[in-house]
Enzyme design. Structure first.
Site, PDB file in Angstrom:
ATOM      1  N   SER A  82     -42.127  15.339  34.530  1.00 24.22           N
ATOM      2  CA  SER A  82     -41.606  16.597  35.079  1.00 24.22           C
ATOM      3  C   SER A  82     -42.780  17.520  35.376  1.00 24.22           C
ATOM      4  O   SER A  82     -43.868  17.366  34.794  1.00 24.22           O
ATOM      5  CB  SER A  82     -40.704  17.262  34.034  1.00 24.22           C
ATOM      6  OG  SER A  82     -40.356  18.570  34.435  1.00 24.22           O
TER       7      SER A  82
ATOM      8  N   TYR B  65     -39.150  20.589  25.557  1.00 21.79           N
ATOM      9  CA  TYR B  65     -38.976  19.696  26.726  1.00 21.79           C
ATOM     10  C   TYR B  65     -40.351  19.372  27.325  1.00 21.79           C
ATOM     11  O   TYR B  65     -40.670  18.214  27.608  1.00 21.79           O
ATOM     12  CB  TYR B  65     -38.072  20.371  27.766  1.00 21.79           C
ATOM     13  CG  TYR B  65     -37.871  19.542  29.018  1.00 21.79           C
ATOM     14  CD1 TYR B  65     -37.187  18.335  28.969  1.00 21.79           C
ATOM     15  CD2 TYR B  65     -38.390  19.967  30.251  1.00 21.79           C
ATOM     16  CE1 TYR B  65     -37.015  17.560  30.113  1.00 21.79           C
ATOM     17  CE2 TYR B  65     -38.216  19.204  31.399  1.00 21.79           C
ATOM     18  CZ  TYR B  65     -37.534  18.006  31.317  1.00 21.79           C
ATOM     19  OH  TYR B  65     -37.369  17.242  32.453  1.00 21.79           O
TER      20      TYR B  65
HETATM   21  N1  LIG Z   1     -33.189  17.571  37.510  1.00 18.87           N
HETATM   22  C1  LIG Z   1     -34.405  18.113  37.417  1.00 18.87           C
HETATM   23  O1  LIG Z   1     -34.662  19.245  37.878  1.00 18.87           O
HETATM   24  C2  LIG Z   1     -35.520  17.337  36.763  1.00 18.87           C
HETATM   25  C3  LIG Z   1     -36.835  17.822  36.912  1.00 18.87           C
HETATM   26  C4  LIG Z   1     -37.873  17.117  36.332  1.00 18.87           C
HETATM   27  C5  LIG Z   1     -37.639  15.970  35.631  1.00 18.87           C
HETATM   28  N2  LIG Z   1     -36.352  15.512  35.483  1.00 18.87           N
HETATM   29  C6  LIG Z   1     -36.153  14.265  34.719  1.00 18.87           C
HETATM   30  O2  LIG Z   1     -35.421  13.360  35.498  1.00 18.87           O
HETATM   31  C7  LIG Z   1     -34.735  12.447  34.650  1.00 18.87           C
HETATM   32  C8  LIG Z   1     -33.298  12.287  35.130  1.00 18.87           C
HETATM   33  O3  LIG Z   1     -32.622  13.524  35.003  1.00 18.87           O
HETATM   34  P1  LIG Z   1     -31.535  14.013  36.072  1.00 18.87           P
HETATM   35  O4  LIG Z   1     -32.044  15.256  36.668  1.00 18.87           O
HETATM   36  O5  LIG Z   1     -31.113  12.923  36.965  1.00 18.87           O
HETATM   37  O6  LIG Z   1     -30.359  14.459  35.067  1.00 18.87           O
HETATM   38  P2  LIG Z   1     -28.899  13.845  34.770  1.00 18.87           P
HETATM   39  O7  LIG Z   1     -28.082  13.784  36.010  1.00 18.87           O
HETATM   40  O8  LIG Z   1     -28.388  14.632  33.617  1.00 18.87           O
HETATM   41  O9  LIG Z   1     -29.226  12.347  34.307  1.00 18.87           O
HETATM   42  C9  LIG Z   1     -29.704  12.034  33.023  1.00 18.87           C
HETATM   43  C10 LIG Z   1     -29.388  10.585  32.734  1.00 18.87           C
HETATM   44  O10 LIG Z   1     -29.922  10.272  31.424  1.00 18.87           O
HETATM   45  C11 LIG Z   1     -28.944   9.518  30.745  1.00 18.87           C
HETATM   46  N3  LIG Z   1     -29.095   9.612  29.298  1.00 18.87           N
HETATM   47  C12 LIG Z   1     -29.119  10.725  28.522  1.00 18.87           C
HETATM   48  N4  LIG Z   1     -29.205  10.366  27.226  1.00 18.87           N
HETATM   49  C13 LIG Z   1     -29.242   9.000  27.194  1.00 18.87           C
HETATM   50  C14 LIG Z   1     -29.313   8.049  26.155  1.00 18.87           C
HETATM   51  N5  LIG Z   1     -29.384   8.411  24.862  1.00 18.87           N
HETATM   52  N6  LIG Z   1     -29.308   6.727  26.484  1.00 18.87           N
HETATM   53  C15 LIG Z   1     -29.232   6.340  27.785  1.00 18.87           C
HETATM   54  N7  LIG Z   1     -29.170   7.201  28.816  1.00 18.87           N
HETATM   55  C16 LIG Z   1     -29.167   8.526  28.511  1.00 18.87           C
HETATM   56  C17 LIG Z   1     -27.599  10.074  31.221  1.00 18.87           C
HETATM   57  O11 LIG Z   1     -26.589   9.074  31.058  1.00 18.87           O
HETATM   58  P3  LIG Z   1     -25.452   9.026  29.918  1.00 18.87           P
HETATM   59  O12 LIG Z   1     -25.140  10.432  29.536  1.00 18.87           O
HETATM   60  O13 LIG Z   1     -24.331   8.301  30.591  1.00 18.87           O
HETATM   61  O14 LIG Z   1     -26.068   8.213  28.815  1.00 18.87           O
HETATM   62  C18 LIG Z   1     -27.891  10.294  32.693  1.00 18.87           C
HETATM   63  O15 LIG Z   1     -27.639   9.113  33.419  1.00 18.87           O
HETATM   64  C19 LIG Z   1     -34.900  12.986  33.217  1.00 18.87           C
HETATM   65  O16 LIG Z   1     -35.919  12.259  32.564  1.00 18.87           O
HETATM   66  C20 LIG Z   1     -35.345  14.430  33.440  1.00 18.87           C
HETATM   67  O17 LIG Z   1     -36.115  14.913  32.369  1.00 18.87           O
HETATM   68  C21 LIG Z   1     -35.293  16.160  36.040  1.00 18.87           C
END
Ligand SMILES: NC(=O)c1ccc[n+]([C@@H]2O[C@H](COP(=O)([O-])OP(=O)(O)OC[C@H]3O[C@@H](n4cnc5c(N)ncnc54)[C@H](OP(=O)(O)O)[C@@H]3O)[C@@H](O)[C@H]2O)c1
Length: 248
Positions: free
Chosen positions: A143, A156
């Site tokens: 991130s 985080y």
């Molecule tokens: N969105 C942003 O602005 C942003 C910015 C920078 C980095 N990121 C990073 O991008 C990645 C994806 O996030 P996103 O934005 O796509 O958010 P999201 O839509 O909330 O997706 C998060 C995913 O992680 C899974 N997850 C959470 N806990 C888990 C566990 N214990 N075991 C297996 N899967 C788990 C969730 O699935 P289940 O709940 O079904 O398990 C979901 O599929 C993360 O690493 C986040 O830190 C996001």
């Protein structure tokens, strides 16, 4: 862009957001994709709508669950060429207001989840790299917060700094084995990410978060696909990708 036909990819956190978009994009490039997460219903609907995507219920914080997912992938598809460690949560909020449990969950998912999946899949990635493709891939999702800690997201940020350090050390260690390790660090991206923040804290910041410039999950998925479709002799080590209007 190179085809991923014949490759087997595991994408964690593939039930929504960046992981789901990545599963779709890698499958569109010809990979067989194992979509791993906890919400089996969301995975089933993804797998039923996209050819070559297979659902596997998995909690990345649970070693036995990750072992079942990796063993099941190899038993069914024979190999693992690509591991995208995407599962992650950002339970942000002022240190005096958030629960200690939220900090622990972030470390468990964002750090231990990455380590569990990497450790258990590694021997299969090394084996795949010795095959005809000549390379295998680990892509770790960090991130912007992994470059600069900000108030309200110190833990985080700490988890993503840890992902960066692990990725860079591992990259050097695995270079001679032809396993590439890439960091993809997104800026603000539309997904379900903010929905996991405690409701009372989210209520205060939702409007400002929703007004922020944001990328789509598909735009980050394309970046992940870019890393794993480079020629075998090219390793993309670290990419920071922001919405154009995001300043920090
Ligand atoms: N969105 C942003 O602005 C942003 C910015 C920078 C980095 N990121 C990073 O991008 C990645 C994806 O996030 P996103 O934005 O796509 O958010 P999201 O839509 O909330 O997706 C998060 C995913 O992680 C899974 N997850 C959470 N806990 C888990 C566990 N214990 N075991 C297996 N899967 C788990 C969730 O699935 P289940 O709940 O079904 O398990 C979901 O599929 C993360 O690493 C986040 O830190 C996001």
């Amino acid at each position: 862009m190179a085809s991923l036909k014949g490759c087997v990819a595991v994408v964690t956190g593939a039930s929504s957001g960046i992981g789901e978009a990545t599963a779709r994009d890698l499958a569109a490039r010809g990979a067989t994709v194992v979509a791993a997460a906890r919400r089996a219903d969301r995975l089933a609907s993804l797998a039923s709508s996209v050819a070559n995507v297979h659902a596997f219920e998995c909690d990345v914080t649970d070693v036995a669950s990750v072992q079942r997912m990796v063993d099941g992938t190899v038993a069914q598809f024979g190999r693992i060429d690509i591991l995208v460690n995407n599962a992650g949560i950002g339970l942000t909020g002022p240190a005096v207001q958030v629960e200690l449990e939220d900090w622990r969950r972030m470390v468990d998912v964002n750090v231990m989840g990455v380590l569990n999946c990497t450790h258990i899949a590694l021997k299969h990635l090394v084996e795949a790299a010795a095959g005809p493709r000549g390379v295998a891939d680990i892509v770790n999702i960090s991130s912007v917060a992994g470059r600069k800690a900000l108030p309200g997201s110190s833990v985080y940020a700490a988890t993503k700094f840890a992902v960066n350090a692990f990725s860079d050390g591992l990259r050097q260690e695995l270079a001679s084995k032809h396993v590439r390790v890439s960091i993809v660090a997104p800026g603000f991206t539309k997904s379900e990410f903010i929905e996991h923040i405690r409701p009372d804290l989210l209520a205060k910041i939702r409007a400002s978060l929703e007004a922020m410039p944001a990328m789509t999950a598909e735009e980050i998925a394309e970046t992940i696909t870019f890393c794993v479709t480079r020629p075998a002799g090219v390793s993309v080590s670290d990419l920071l990708v922001r919405p154009t209007e995001q300043e920090r």
